[in-house]
Write a protein that holds these residues in place. Structure first.
Motif, PDB file in Angstrom:
ATOM      1  N   ARG A  45       0.839  -1.203   0.000  1.00  0.00           N
ATOM      2  CA  ARG A  45       0.000   0.000   0.000  1.00  0.00           C
ATOM      3  C   ARG A  45       0.872   1.250   0.000  1.00  0.00           C
ATOM      4  N   GLU A  46       0.505   2.197  -0.837  1.00  0.00           N
ATOM      5  CA  GLU A  46       1.246   3.461  -0.875  1.00  0.00           C
ATOM      6  C   GLU A  46       1.034   4.228   0.431  1.00  0.00           C
ATOM      7  N   HIS A  75       8.231   1.805  -4.812  1.00  0.00           N
ATOM      8  CA  HIS A  75       7.280   2.843  -5.214  1.00  0.00           C
ATOM      9  C   HIS A  75       6.434   3.317  -4.032  1.00  0.00           C
ATOM     10  N   ALA A  76       6.056   2.378  -3.146  1.00  0.00           N
ATOM     11  CA  ALA A  76       5.096   2.707  -2.094  1.00  0.00           C
ATOM     12  C   ALA A  76       5.729   3.247  -0.824  1.00  0.00           C
TER      13      ALA A  76
END
Length: 690
Positions: free
Chosen positions: A612-613, A645-646
């Motif tokens: 999850r971001e 990324h997250a």
């Protein structure tokens, strides 16, 4: 230190509707290792890993200490055939163990030295089986960690290779007929005869006659059966009885057939069903006394040994000889019959600690126990095929390199038969077995290893596996000893999904029950914190393969609970895992995304799909192996990209991608380098000063 930027990774807009659920897969392009984009991304990750690790202290200290502790070498239990013993041994400076034979006078001779064949260290000896007379040796070799074994035959007297390679023999048993003229073995069909993508499956049992072409091998069994079946095959010592077992992938159950080769021919055995369509595991041993011994968990999830007449092998005729124990799990047995009162040695584990009891062979009455060196792990118990009064077994514990012990049933004494050849200074450690409660109240056991007298919170590694019925038992580990010697604690949780408490314990952590395994790990972490052994900012977790799935789920479910994670050769995309490597053989353990209800539980915990971001994730190191044909490294590649990324925190997400090694055996020097990187990373992010 200044953190390097993560390598760019494009996020594709791939969303599939699976059973009514939208499933996003932005990094699917990383599934192709030959794509230039993947190659570029991996090269950039390698540079990032090197830059980050070069700034961490303590690596050389860990590397040198692990290498020193591994100079203990190793030794394997003997296999007796004719007048020869066969065994493996690795001396302190060897990269791989060497296979030896010894004659009755004790004179030893090396039969297969992987480094003599290939000085690069990339060749491994995967399996070996001498014939019943000890004159011929079947052995299996693979290169570069791919585990794609090729089978060869050797003349033991001369050391000359007389046949091979026979390819497509991965995980093949070899069952010799008396005289060494033929053997049964398992081989996959050629890739040209199976659908694309199924080259790793479609095994068959064949009979091979020594000196003939494999084109003339006789197909014995497997035609028209489940594509993911694994087959076992064995021939009794007298050559009269053949048994074939079949299990769908890694399912904890098997079908079983026997044939009387005196009433039919070896190339056309008339197989009789012993067990078919039964949810249990069973194996047979045709005794020298003419009886059939049955090792089974049928109606006994902790295992039992039964006896019957070979002409009446069905379960209705079985008579309990060694009944199920309410606490211990039956693991092994051996029969010693050159005695006034023949006995059976029975191996057990009690909360993963091994013991051996002695029983009257006729009645099963317990008449004693085998002295063992300590509270540790016992390897397979072996005897001479022709009978006798001696047995051999491997032994190790947290501070004892592997040894081979010899038990004499005439005297009741256990003596050292062979020790690991290296002399090393092993640090003193204290091992405690503790019990804690999981989320649903289930009692779980855990081994906690520390320096003697250690008090107060300290950097701790929590390790687990929790799958496939495999038990986490004590054993000599250079990594554990180096970590504890440096001042850390090391905990090994015996989670559901393993075999520590029998088959019911395994099934409590598989399929729809898989979340129990993750809950057991979280509860272990909370117990370590509540009892003052560690704190969340000093706690790291580590696991590989199915254990990589474990820690991948842990870091996505409870990122607050762990400071650092080492995730090795993991399964992480549980929606697509069946499409790669040997994944299709594991849907009996995990479930299949093709089925709506099973997809639901897989998707619910799949680590890749639960990143999850905006979450502060623990420092995470993925370690994967480019030649891994069991668990494709794409799982780690995709999840690494997703976490990078997250990540909302400042802890790093790194990838160590190693080439020319696979999931299993590797050279010692490669083991040292990998372990040093893993411990260095965990030490830095849990505050262990090295």
């Amino acid at each position: 230190m200044t953190r390097q930027p993560y390598p760019p990774a494009s996020r594709d807009d791939i969303v599939e509707n699976l059973h009514g659920t939208p499933v996003s897969d932005p990094y699917r392009w990383l599934e192709d290792p030959d794509d230039p984009a993947t190659e570029g991304w991996l090269a950039a990750q390698e540079k990032l890993f090197a830059a980050e690790m070069s700034a961490l202290p303590g690596r050389e200290a860990f590397r040198s200490r692990i290498a020193e502790l591994l100079r203990s070498g190793s030794v394997g239990a003997p296999v007796w055939r004719g007048n020869r013993a066969f065994f493996t041994r690795r001396t302190p400076d060897q990269e791989h163990a060497v296979l030896y034979t010894a004659d009755p006078g004790g004179a030893e001779r090396a039969l297969f030295d992987p480094m003599a064949i290939d000085p690069t260290g990339l060749t491994t000896l995967d399996a070996w089986q001498p014939d019943k007379e000890g004159r011929l040796l079947a052995y299996q070799v693979s290169v570069g960690g791919d585990e794609e074994s090729s089978l060869y035959l050797m003349d033991v007297a001369t050391g000359e290779r007389i046949e091979g390679p026979i390819d497509r023999c991965r995980y093949s048993p070899v069952a010799w007929l008396p005289g060494g003229e033929a053997f049964y073995y398992v081989r996959r069909l050629p890739s040209t005869e199976v659908p694309e993508g199924e080259e790793q499956f479609h095994r068959r049992v064949y009979l091979h006659r020594v000196g003939t072409s494999t084109e003339d091998d006789v197909l014995i069994f497997g035609e028209g059966m489940e594509k993911t079946n694994y087959y076992g095959v064995a021939v009794s010592r007298d050559g009269r009885r053949l048994q074939i077992s079949a299990s769908r992938g890694t399912a904890p159950r098997n079908d079983l057939w026997v044939a009387d080769l005196s009433a039919s021919t070896p190339d056309s055995p008339e197989l009789t069903v012993v067990q078919e369509g039964v949810d249990a595991q069973t194996a047979l041993h045709f005794g020298r006394d003419g009886l059939l011994y049955v090792f089974t968990d049928r109606d006994a999830p902790r295992g039992r040994i039964c006896v019957t007449d070979p002409s009446e092998p069905l379960a209705e005729q079985w008579r309990d000889l060694i009944p199920q124990d309410p606490e211990a799990v039956l693991t092994d047995y051996a029969i010693l019959d050159d005695l006034d009162r023949p006995v059976m040695l029975v191996g057990w584990t009690r909360h993963a600690i091994s013991e051996i009891t002695v029983h009257d062979l006729a009645t099963g009455e317990r008449v004693g126990e085998v002295p063992t060196p300590g509270l540790g792990t016992i390897g397979g118990i072996t005897e001479r095929p022709e009978g006798g009064h001696e047995a051999w077994f491997g032994y190790t514990d947290n501070t004892t390199p592997p040894t081979i012990q010899r038990y004499d049933a005439r005297t009741g004494e256990t003596t050292l038969w062979a020790a690991s050849p290296g002399v090393v200074e092993v640090p003193a450690v204290h091992t405690e077995q503790v019990a804690y409660r999981s989320a649903d109240g289930t009692e779980v056991h855990m081994l906690v290893i520390s320096k003697p007298g250690a008090e107060g919170p300290r950097p701790t590694i929590l390790y687990g596996y929790g799958g496939f019925g495999l038990s986490m038992s004590p054993g000599y580990s250079a990594s554990i000893l180096a970590w504890v010697e440096a001042g850390g604690a090391y905990a090994i949780a015996q989670l559901r999904g393993g075999g520590e408490e029998g088959e019911e314990w395994h099934r409590a952590g598989m399929l729809a029950n898989k979340q129990n395994v993750f809950d057991d790990l979280h509860a272990a972490a909370e117990h370590l914190i509540a009892t003052g052994i560690t704190t969340p900012d000093r706690l790291g977790i580590s696991g590989g393969s199915n254990g990589g799935l474990l820690v991948g789920a842990a870091l996505t479910q409870r990122p607050d609970l762990y400071a650092a994670v080492v995730c090795s050769a993991p399964l992480l995309d549980m929606v697509r895992y069946e499409l790669f490597g040997l994944g299709a053989t594991w849907n009996v353990e995990y479930g299949s995304a093709e089925k709506p209800d099973e997809f639901a539980w897989l998707h619910a915990y799949s680590p890749y799909h639960n990143v999850r971001e905006g979450v502060s994730y623990p420092a995470t190191l993925f370690t994967v192996f480019q030649s891994d044909t069991r668990v494709h490294p794409l799982h780690a590649w995709k999840t690494c990209a997703a976490l990078q990324h997250a990540q909302a925190g400042d802890r790093p997400i790194l990838l160590r991608n190693e080439t020319e090694v696979g999931h299993g055996a590797r050279a010692v020097s490669r083991t040292v380098e990998l372990a040093a990187d893993q411990l260095t990373f965990l030490a830095h992010h849990t505050g262990l000063a090295v």
